[in-house]
Motif scaffolding. Structure first.
Motif, PDB file in Angstrom:
ATOM      1  N   MET A 159      -1.573   7.323   8.872  1.00  0.00           N
ATOM      2  CA  MET A 159      -1.294   7.339   7.416  1.00  0.00           C
ATOM      3  C   MET A 159      -1.677   8.687   6.784  1.00  0.00           C
ATOM      4  SD  MET A 159      -4.355   7.409   5.699  1.00  0.00           S
ATOM      5  CE  MET A 159      -4.269   6.566   4.172  1.00  0.00           C
ATOM      6  N   ARG A 160      -1.003   8.984   5.685  1.00  0.00           N
ATOM      7  CA  ARG A 160      -1.367  10.144   4.846  1.00  0.00           C
ATOM      8  C   ARG A 160      -0.822   9.876   3.436  1.00  0.00           C
ATOM      9  NH1 ARG A 160      -0.502  15.020   4.876  1.00  0.00           N
ATOM     10  NH2 ARG A 160       0.636  15.166   2.929  1.00  0.00           N
ATOM     11  N   PRO A 161      -1.364  10.498   2.437  1.00  0.00           N
ATOM     12  CA  PRO A 161      -0.847  10.221   1.096  1.00  0.00           C
ATOM     13  C   PRO A 161       0.586  10.725   0.942  1.00  0.00           C
ATOM     14  CG  PRO A 161      -2.621  11.849   1.037  1.00  0.00           C
ATOM     15  CD  PRO A 161      -2.472  11.439   2.451  1.00  0.00           C
ATOM     16  N   ASP A 162       1.362   9.974   0.196  1.00  0.00           N
ATOM     17  CA  ASP A 162       2.736  10.413  -0.101  1.00  0.00           C
ATOM     18  C   ASP A 162       2.658  11.279  -1.367  1.00  0.00           C
ATOM     19  OD1 ASP A 162       5.311  10.740  -0.852  1.00  0.00           O
ATOM     20  OD2 ASP A 162       5.927   8.660  -0.399  1.00  0.00           O
ATOM     21  N   VAL A 163       2.591  12.611  -1.162  1.00  0.00           N
ATOM     22  CA  VAL A 163       2.331  13.481  -2.320  1.00  0.00           C
ATOM     23  C   VAL A 163       3.457  13.444  -3.348  1.00  0.00           C
ATOM     24  CG1 VAL A 163       0.653  15.129  -1.395  1.00  0.00           C
ATOM     25  CG2 VAL A 163       3.064  15.447  -0.899  1.00  0.00           C
ATOM     26  N   VAL A 164       4.686  13.164  -2.831  1.00  0.00           N
ATOM     27  CA  VAL A 164       5.809  13.106  -3.783  1.00  0.00           C
ATOM     28  C   VAL A 164       5.594  11.929  -4.726  1.00  0.00           C
ATOM     29  CG1 VAL A 164       8.308  12.822  -4.008  1.00  0.00           C
ATOM     30  CG2 VAL A 164       7.363  14.200  -2.149  1.00  0.00           C
ATOM     31  N   LEU A 165       5.163  10.805  -4.148  1.00  0.00           N
ATOM     32  CA  LEU A 165       4.966   9.611  -4.966  1.00  0.00           C
ATOM     33  C   LEU A 165       3.721   9.749  -5.860  1.00  0.00           C
ATOM     34  CD1 LEU A 165       6.774   7.132  -4.866  1.00  0.00           C
ATOM     35  CD2 LEU A 165       4.999   5.947  -3.573  1.00  0.00           C
ATOM     36  N   GLN A 166       2.655  10.271  -5.233  1.00  0.00           N
ATOM     37  CA  GLN A 166       1.387  10.347  -5.991  1.00  0.00           C
ATOM     38  C   GLN A 166       1.402  11.436  -7.063  1.00  0.00           C
ATOM     39  OE1 GLN A 166      -2.208  10.559  -3.786  1.00  0.00           O
ATOM     40  NE2 GLN A 166      -1.841   8.647  -2.669  1.00  0.00           N
ATOM     41  N   PHE A 167       1.998  12.591  -6.682  1.00  0.00           N
ATOM     42  CA  PHE A 167       1.923  13.730  -7.624  1.00  0.00           C
ATOM     43  C   PHE A 167       3.297  14.226  -8.083  1.00  0.00           C
ATOM     44  CE2 PHE A 167      -1.594  14.241  -4.538  1.00  0.00           C
ATOM     45  CZ  PHE A 167      -2.644  13.934  -5.386  1.00  0.00           C
ATOM     46  N   GLY A 168       4.340  13.380  -7.880  1.00  0.00           N
ATOM     47  CA  GLY A 168       5.715  13.834  -8.174  1.00  0.00           C
ATOM     48  C   GLY A 168       5.835  14.522  -9.513  1.00  0.00           C
ATOM     49  N   GLU A 169       5.500  13.799 -10.613  1.00  0.00           N
ATOM     50  CA  GLU A 169       5.671  14.364 -11.960  1.00  0.00           C
ATOM     51  C   GLU A 169       4.681  15.492 -12.202  1.00  0.00           C
ATOM     52  OE1 GLU A 169       5.114  11.169 -11.330  1.00  0.00           O
ATOM     53  OE2 GLU A 169       7.176  10.485 -11.486  1.00  0.00           O
ATOM     54  N   LEU A 170       3.495  15.254 -11.576  1.00  0.00           N
ATOM     55  CA  LEU A 170       2.454  16.266 -11.757  1.00  0.00           C
ATOM     56  C   LEU A 170       2.910  17.603 -11.169  1.00  0.00           C
ATOM     57  CD1 LEU A 170      -0.173  15.679 -13.125  1.00  0.00           C
ATOM     58  CD2 LEU A 170      -1.301  15.714 -10.894  1.00  0.00           C
ATOM     59  N   ARG A 171       3.632  17.502 -10.029  1.00  0.00           N
ATOM     60  CA  ARG A 171       4.111  18.742  -9.394  1.00  0.00           C
ATOM     61  C   ARG A 171       5.118  19.451 -10.291  1.00  0.00           C
ATOM     62  NH1 ARG A 171       6.082  18.528  -3.374  1.00  0.00           N
ATOM     63  NH2 ARG A 171       7.537  17.033  -4.279  1.00  0.00           N
ATOM     64  N   ILE A 172       6.020  18.613 -10.868  1.00  0.00           N
ATOM     65  CA  ILE A 172       7.024  19.212 -11.766  1.00  0.00           C
ATOM     66  C   ILE A 172       6.313  19.842 -12.963  1.00  0.00           C
ATOM     67  CG2 ILE A 172       8.956  18.687 -13.320  1.00  0.00           C
ATOM     68  CD1 ILE A 172       9.712  16.477 -11.295  1.00  0.00           C
ATOM     69  N   THR A 217       0.852  -1.206   0.000  1.00  0.00           N
ATOM     70  CA  THR A 217       0.000   0.000   0.000  1.00  0.00           C
ATOM     71  C   THR A 217       0.884   1.252   0.000  1.00  0.00           C
ATOM     72  OG1 THR A 217      -1.576  -1.233   1.337  1.00  0.00           O
ATOM     73  CG2 THR A 217      -1.928   1.148   1.158  1.00  0.00           C
ATOM     74  N   ALA A 218       1.977   1.162   0.805  1.00  0.00           N
ATOM     75  CA  ALA A 218       2.907   2.307   0.846  1.00  0.00           C
ATOM     76  C   ALA A 218       3.476   2.558  -0.542  1.00  0.00           C
ATOM     77  CB  ALA A 218       4.034   2.040   1.832  1.00  0.00           C
ATOM     78  N   ASP A 219       3.777   1.458  -1.274  1.00  0.00           N
ATOM     79  CA  ASP A 219       4.337   1.626  -2.626  1.00  0.00           C
ATOM     80  C   ASP A 219       3.346   2.318  -3.562  1.00  0.00           C
ATOM     81  OD1 ASP A 219       6.596   0.492  -1.782  1.00  0.00           O
ATOM     82  OD2 ASP A 219       6.201  -1.522  -2.619  1.00  0.00           O
ATOM     83  N   LEU A 220       2.054   2.148  -3.242  1.00  0.00           N
ATOM     84  CA  LEU A 220       1.038   2.783  -4.111  1.00  0.00           C
ATOM     85  C   LEU A 220       0.943   4.296  -3.877  1.00  0.00           C
ATOM     86  CD1 LEU A 220      -1.862   0.184  -3.920  1.00  0.00           C
ATOM     87  CD2 LEU A 220      -0.418   0.707  -5.879  1.00  0.00           C
ATOM     88  N   GLY A 221       1.585   4.759  -2.792  1.00  0.00           N
ATOM     89  CA  GLY A 221       1.603   6.230  -2.587  1.00  0.00           C
ATOM     90  C   GLY A 221       1.082   6.663  -1.246  1.00  0.00           C
ATOM     91  N   TYR A 222       1.458   5.931  -0.191  1.00  0.00           N
ATOM     92  CA  TYR A 222       1.061   6.337   1.172  1.00  0.00           C
ATOM     93  C   TYR A 222       2.261   6.276   2.090  1.00  0.00           C
ATOM     94  CZ  TYR A 222      -3.719   6.209  -0.415  1.00  0.00           C
ATOM     95  OH  TYR A 222      -4.861   6.457  -1.098  1.00  0.00           O
ATOM     96  N   GLU A 223       2.212   7.138   3.118  1.00  0.00           N
ATOM     97  CA  GLU A 223       3.217   7.089   4.179  1.00  0.00           C
ATOM     98  C   GLU A 223       2.494   6.595   5.419  1.00  0.00           C
ATOM     99  OE1 GLU A 223       3.875  11.369   3.685  1.00  0.00           O
ATOM    100  OE2 GLU A 223       5.996  10.911   3.505  1.00  0.00           O
TER     101      GLU A 223
END
Ligand code: ADP
Length: 458
Positions: free
Chosen positions: A149-162, A68-74
């Motif tokens: 838990m909280r969403p890992d925004v770097v993982l979920q939105f990393g490219e989107l942020r860039i 689950t963490a790999d899917l984008g959660y801390e």
């Protein structure tokens, strides 16, 4: 001097920075006020699902949490004894209050996302601290844990942020570049106008300005061209006037000089002597009249506010004018018909208006053949009074009429100059009438000429 160009550039830059800041602040406020509770609710649902799955599949719990963490959660799993198991990226700060941990271990849900403090420059959405999480109680192998838990925004939105950062950055770069170009387009015509003012100051009036533009600059250019044409016209009129004045003074002076020299000849017969002296006398008289008229014109040019207005009776003023002209009328055997009502009161400069009637009547006497007649008539029409001076002369040719009120204009230049006419009389009349906000018109045919002066009564 700071140029308009750099000024616009700096203002644009300041605007971009200010709007970005304002945009950030407003969206942050929106997140805190509107989105935060939704986000919290959504995350609570996910966390409860995780808890349910973990409790139902206790043997696979750790593997499940890892994937689950790999899917984008801390996530952080804390036991009653304080042992911690972290899944996904670590939290930036483990700033959770001990009572919050205790609360979850006691079976309650921790709403850290909804209760994240409202700070203007920290976006709760991106802040990956332990305090900014959802905490649910989990029971594993009979022991109570707290799962945060909280969403890992770097993982979920990393490219989107860039991607968004790139969009924002490029928008700034492109808008500044576009602004630089468009400012040049805006500033250029102003620079041209500045150049034009310099050229006008140096006395050169030919210029090409962007008068076709339909914006404010086009308007400015149009008004500027009109002004420059007016200035050119005024300058030409001034030069013409000076040339005319010099000419008008020069001719009598030459003749005075010539005849004065002739007078110095001692052997001159008495008759010729008297003739030359009378010419000198006549020419000096013309010069004196000319200088008086020029003085009057110049004082009228500056007199728009200096009119000494008062109410007076028109009939008695016109009567006086006729009395003064009595001798000339008799000399040319001219009959004058006087038709002026007794009750017309005019509000104006008495001396100047008397000059108007005097010039018009004396012109009529001067320019019509002997034995003809003049009709002096006044009427009231609404709030104006209309005075007509009509003569039964031979009239003025139609093509001459438009120039009649010009300074130094004479219909028969040579003959009238010789008779001492300066061509200033009607221009003085027109000037006085327009200072009184009145109008003057002329109509002429082969059977006579009418000058019609219309003046406001008040
Ligand atoms: P001036 O002061 O020399 O008389 P004006 O400006 O009064 O000059 O008149 C300009 C010209 O208009 C005169 O030279 C004359 O030819 C013409 N004019 C003026 N009034 C009359 C008139 N009533 N009848 C015919 N010609 C006239």
């Amino acid at each position: 001097m700071r140029s308009l160009y750099s000024r616009v550039f700096l203002i644009t830059l300041a605007t971009v920075i200010f709007s970005s800041l304002a945009g950030f602040l407003v969206s942050n406020i929106y997140y805190h006020m509107k989105l935060k509770p939704f986000n919290d609710e959504k995350l609570v649902k996910i966390a409860v699902n995780m808890k349910d799955y973990v409790e139902d599949h206790q043997a696979d719990a750790k593997a499940y949490l890892r994937s689950t963490a790999d899917l984008g959660y801390e996530m952080l799993l804390v036991s009653r004894q304080g042992q911690e198991l972290s899944y996904g990226s670590p939290f930036r700060e483990k700033d959770l209050a001990p009572e919050s941990l205790q609360m979850v271990l006691n079976g309650q849900i921790y709403h850290g996302v909804a209760h994240f403090p409202n700070t203007p420059f920290v976006t709760g959405f991106f802040d990956n601290t332990l305090r900014n999480t959802i905490g649910v109680p989990v029971t594993l192998n009979g022991e109570r844990y707290a799962l945060f838990m909280r969403p890992d925004v770097v993982l979920q939105f990393g490219e989107l942020r860039i991607f968004f950062a790139l969009i924002g950055g490029l928008a700034v770069v492109f808008s500044v570049a576009a602004m630089l170009l468009s400012t040049r387009y805006l500033v250029k015509p102003i620079t041209r106008l500045t150049e034009a003012t310099k050229r006008i100051a140096q006395g050169s009036y030919d210029m090409v300005l962007p008068v076709r533009r339909r914006d404010e600059i086009g308007q400015l250019a149009k008004h500027f061209s009109t002004m420059s044409r007016e200035l050119e016209r005024a300058e030409q009129a001034r030069q013409e006037f000076v040339a005319n004045v010099s000419h008008e003074i020069q001719s009598p002076l030459t003749s005075i000089q010539g005849f004065a020299e002739a007078l110095l000849n001692r052997d001159l017969p008495r008759e010729e002597y008297e003739h030359y002296a009378s010419i000198i006398n006549e020419e000096s008289r013309h010069l004196s009249i000319l200088s008086k008229q020029l003085l009057l014109l110049s004082s009228l040019d500056q007199a728009s506010e200096g009119l000494h207005k008062k109410k007076f009776n028109l009939r008695s003023q016109l009567r006086q004018v006729v009395q003064v002209m009595e001798w000339q009328l008799g000399e040319k055997d001219i009959a004058l018909k006087f038709e002026v009502p007794a009750d017309i009161e005019v509000n104006g400069d008495e001396v100047l208006l008397s000059q108007v009637w005097m010039n018009l009547v004396s012109n009529a006497v001067k320019y019509i053949p002997e034995g003809r007649s003049i009709h002096l008539k006044a009427d009231l029409t609404g709030d104006r009074c209309v005075v007509r001076v009509t003569d039964t002369g031979d009239g003025i040719a139609e093509d001459q009429l438009p120039y009649l009120f010009d300074r130094f204009y004479r219909v028969d230049r040579a003959r009238e100059r010789a008779s001492g006419s300066s061509g200033l009389g009607l221009s003085i009349v027109k000037k006085i009438v327009s200072l009184h906000e009145g109008t003057i018109e002329v109509e002429s045919s082969s059977s006579g000429t009418t000058f019609k002066v219309s003046l406001p009564l008040l």
